[in-house]
Design a protein around this motif. Structure first.
Motif, PDB file in Angstrom:
ATOM      1  N   HIS A  76     -80.687 -65.112  21.609  1.00  0.00           N
ATOM      2  CA  HIS A  76     -81.898 -65.811  22.053  1.00  0.00           C
ATOM      3  C   HIS A  76     -82.080 -65.936  23.458  1.00  0.00           C
ATOM      4  O   HIS A  76     -82.235 -67.004  24.348  1.00  0.00           O
ATOM      5  N   ASP A  77     -81.827 -64.623  24.049  1.00  0.00           N
ATOM      6  CA  ASP A  77     -81.752 -64.420  25.380  1.00  0.00           C
ATOM      7  C   ASP A  77     -83.179 -64.158  25.953  1.00  0.00           C
ATOM      8  O   ASP A  77     -83.485 -64.300  27.347  1.00  0.00           O
ATOM      9  N   TYR A  78     -84.252 -64.165  25.106  1.00  0.00           N
ATOM     10  CA  TYR A  78     -85.643 -63.768  25.410  1.00  0.00           C
ATOM     11  C   TYR A  78     -86.434 -65.005  25.039  1.00  0.00           C
ATOM     12  O   TYR A  78     -86.186 -65.825  24.141  1.00  0.00           O
ATOM     13  N   GLY A  79     -87.376 -65.260  26.086  1.00  0.00           N
ATOM     14  CA  GLY A  79     -88.634 -66.108  25.407  1.00  0.00           C
ATOM     15  C   GLY A  79     -89.910 -64.979  25.827  1.00  0.00           C
ATOM     16  O   GLY A  79     -89.911 -64.259  26.874  1.00  0.00           O
ATOM     17  N   ILE A  80     -90.909 -65.035  25.106  1.00  0.00           N
ATOM     18  CA  ILE A  80     -91.815 -63.973  25.008  1.00  0.00           C
ATOM     19  C   ILE A  80     -93.319 -64.831  25.218  1.00  0.00           C
ATOM     20  O   ILE A  80     -93.469 -65.597  24.354  1.00  0.00           O
ATOM     21  N   VAL A  81     -93.982 -64.325  26.104  1.00  0.00           N
ATOM     22  CA  VAL A  81     -95.537 -65.095  25.989  1.00  0.00           C
ATOM     23  C   VAL A  81     -96.444 -63.823  26.208  1.00  0.00           C
ATOM     24  O   VAL A  81     -96.350 -63.161  26.881  1.00  0.00           O
ATOM     25  N   PHE A  82     -97.595 -63.985  25.208  1.00  0.00           N
ATOM     26  CA  PHE A  82     -98.483 -62.732  24.983  1.00  0.00           C
ATOM     27  C   PHE A  82     -99.731 -63.296  25.654  1.00  0.00           C
ATOM     28  O   PHE A  82     -99.824 -64.638  26.212  1.00  0.00           O
ATOM     29  N   GLN A  83    -100.872 -62.435  25.676  1.00  0.00           N
ATOM     30  CA  GLN A  83    -102.183 -62.961  26.188  1.00  0.00           C
ATOM     31  C   GLN A  83    -102.807 -64.067  25.416  1.00  0.00           C
ATOM     32  O   GLN A  83    -103.254 -64.823  26.045  1.00  0.00           O
ATOM     33  N   SER A  84    -102.640 -63.942  24.079  1.00  0.00           N
ATOM     34  CA  SER A  84    -102.925 -64.878  23.328  1.00  0.00           C
ATOM     35  C   SER A  84    -101.983 -66.057  23.260  1.00  0.00           C
ATOM     36  O   SER A  84    -100.767 -65.777  22.871  1.00  0.00           O
ATOM     37  N   ALA A 148     -92.060 -70.640  24.685  1.00  0.00           N
ATOM     38  CA  ALA A 148     -90.974 -69.561  24.970  1.00  0.00           C
ATOM     39  C   ALA A 148     -89.698 -69.742  25.734  1.00  0.00           C
ATOM     40  O   ALA A 148     -88.603 -69.251  25.877  1.00  0.00           O
ATOM     41  N   LEU A 149     -89.654 -71.072  26.460  1.00  0.00           N
ATOM     42  CA  LEU A 149     -88.597 -71.743  27.108  1.00  0.00           C
ATOM     43  C   LEU A 149     -87.733 -72.482  26.059  1.00  0.00           C
ATOM     44  O   LEU A 149     -86.627 -73.005  26.603  1.00  0.00           O
ATOM     45  N   SER A 150     -87.824 -72.672  24.774  1.00  0.00           N
ATOM     46  CA  SER A 150     -87.251 -73.657  24.228  1.00  0.00           C
ATOM     47  C   SER A 150     -85.681 -73.498  23.895  1.00  0.00           C
ATOM     48  O   SER A 150     -84.995 -74.469  23.787  1.00  0.00           O
ATOM     49  N   PHE A 151     -85.301 -72.332  24.069  1.00  0.00           N
ATOM     50  CA  PHE A 151     -83.785 -72.114  23.948  1.00  0.00           C
ATOM     51  C   PHE A 151     -83.248 -71.774  25.388  1.00  0.00           C
ATOM     52  O   PHE A 151     -82.142 -71.470  25.484  1.00  0.00           O
ATOM     53  N   ALA A 152     -83.918 -72.236  26.389  1.00  0.00           N
ATOM     54  CA  ALA A 152     -83.531 -72.009  27.786  1.00  0.00           C
ATOM     55  C   ALA A 152     -83.393 -70.410  28.058  1.00  0.00           C
ATOM     56  O   ALA A 152     -82.240 -70.202  28.400  1.00  0.00           O
ATOM     57  N   PRO A 153     -84.190 -69.592  27.607  1.00  0.00           N
ATOM     58  CA  PRO A 153     -83.697 -68.174  27.556  1.00  0.00           C
ATOM     59  C   PRO A 153     -83.420 -67.613  29.234  1.00  0.00           C
ATOM     60  O   PRO A 153     -83.956 -68.148  30.223  1.00  0.00           O
ATOM     61  N   ALA A 154     -82.514 -66.719  29.102  1.00  0.00           N
ATOM     62  CA  ALA A 154     -82.399 -65.952  30.410  1.00  0.00           C
ATOM     63  C   ALA A 154     -83.436 -65.202  30.875  1.00  0.00           C
ATOM     64  O   ALA A 154     -83.484 -64.704  32.026  1.00  0.00           O
ATOM     65  N   ILE A 155     -84.249 -64.716  30.104  1.00  0.00           N
ATOM     66  CA  ILE A 155     -85.290 -63.846  30.341  1.00  0.00           C
ATOM     67  C   ILE A 155     -86.581 -64.153  29.902  1.00  0.00           C
ATOM     68  O   ILE A 155     -86.827 -64.510  28.639  1.00  0.00           O
ATOM     69  N   LEU A 156     -87.730 -63.961  30.578  1.00  0.00           N
ATOM     70  CA  LEU A 156     -88.899 -64.347  30.041  1.00  0.00           C
ATOM     71  C   LEU A 156     -89.793 -63.214  30.322  1.00  0.00           C
ATOM     72  O   LEU A 156     -90.029 -62.577  31.120  1.00  0.00           O
ATOM     73  N   LEU A 157     -90.334 -62.749  29.057  1.00  0.00           N
ATOM     74  CA  LEU A 157     -91.110 -61.495  29.001  1.00  0.00           C
ATOM     75  C   LEU A 157     -92.649 -62.063  28.719  1.00  0.00           C
ATOM     76  O   LEU A 157     -92.947 -62.626  27.888  1.00  0.00           O
ATOM     77  N   MET A 158     -93.620 -61.429  29.636  1.00  0.00           N
ATOM     78  CA  MET A 158     -94.975 -62.172  29.706  1.00  0.00           C
ATOM     79  C   MET A 158     -95.937 -60.879  29.725  1.00  0.00           C
ATOM     80  O   MET A 158     -95.789 -60.164  30.847  1.00  0.00           O
TER      81      MET A 158
END
Length: 253
Positions: A76-84, A148-158
């Motif tokens: 769970h190192d990632y949080g991902i945010v897409f255009q939609s 996307a921040l729910s797991f307090a990720p170390a990495i946010l991919l947008m």
């Protein structure tokens, strides 16, 4: 640290092979805000998907916080945010934000507390019980960022998260994103894909400029604008000079 070493990726379809990335190398430091910019079809989103373990490279190496991308995803190192925003219409805003925690079986009380904490962070505490259809586009995207921040990720991919918004809303969301990023208890590393040169310069610590397909990083432009950035930053002569520099790098790529 995200380490990308001479990565290549080719897609195979009815029209034949399409080389998306070739010999691409890049390093992203912990806590850095990196913007990826390049012409349409140059592989920006593909690179993001490789980092996030949504695709696998054909050649080259990828390490995420010293691990293979798959292990980083499982951790769970990632949080991902897409255009939609991809919010479920039948779930409240709070329930949408808490969904990743629900999927992994976290207790209901913990899910609610974490969702409420994140909704306060993104300025949506008063809309926890609302439904996505009751939110503006910008508010929906803030809810997606909170999720996307729910797991307090170390990495946010947008991946172009503000691409569908009007210009004024987009500029406001840029400010809100920087406030959310700065306000997170542990500031995540951000890789932000965009087609907008001003957006890349306004948000990032560095801008990685990609070549046309097959994409590779042709140049990385350091952004020397001081933080915290504000609306007034867009009137700073240094802001315009950096836009010109990134535009020239993009033209020469």
């Amino acid at each position: 640290m995200i380490e990308i070493d001479r990565v290549g990726k080719t897609f195979h379809g009815a029209g034949g092979p399409v080389a998306a990335l070739s010999e691409l190398s890049l390093r992203v430091a912990d806590g850095e805000f990196l913007a990826l910019i390049g012409p349409s079809g140059c592989g920006k989103s593909t690179l993001l998907r490789l980092v996030g373990d949504l695709e696998q490279p054909d050649v080259g190496g990828l390490r995420v916080r010293g691990k293979a991308p798959r292990q980083a995803r499982l951790d769970h190192d990632y949080g991902i945010v897409f255009q939609s925003p991809v919010l479920y219409e039948w779930r409240s805003v709070r329930e949408n934000v808490a969904l990743p925690l629900e999927i992994v079986g976290r207790p209901a009380r913990e899910r609610r507390a974490r969702a409420d904490e994140l909704l306060r962070l993104v300025g949506l505490a008063d809309f926890a019980d609302a439904y996505p259809r009751q939110l503006s586009g910008g508010m929906q995207q803030r809810a997606a960022i909170a999720r996307a921040l729910s797991f307090a990720p170390a990495i946010l991919l947008m991946d172009e998260p503000f691409g569908a918004l009007d210009e004024l809303t987009r500029e406001r969301m840029q400010l809100e994103l920087l406030a959310i990023w700065a306000g997170a208890p542990s500031r995540p590393t951000v890789i932000f894909v965009t087609h907008s040169i001003p957006e890349a310069v306004f948000l990032a610590d560095r801008v990685a400029v990609m070549s046309p397909r097959p994409g590779r990083v042709e140049r990385v432009v350091p952004i020397s604008l001081p933080r915290p950035r504000a609306a007034e930053t867009r009137a700073d002569p240094r802001f315009f000079a950096l836009i010109t520099e990134v535009r020239a790098a993009l033209r020469d790529a």
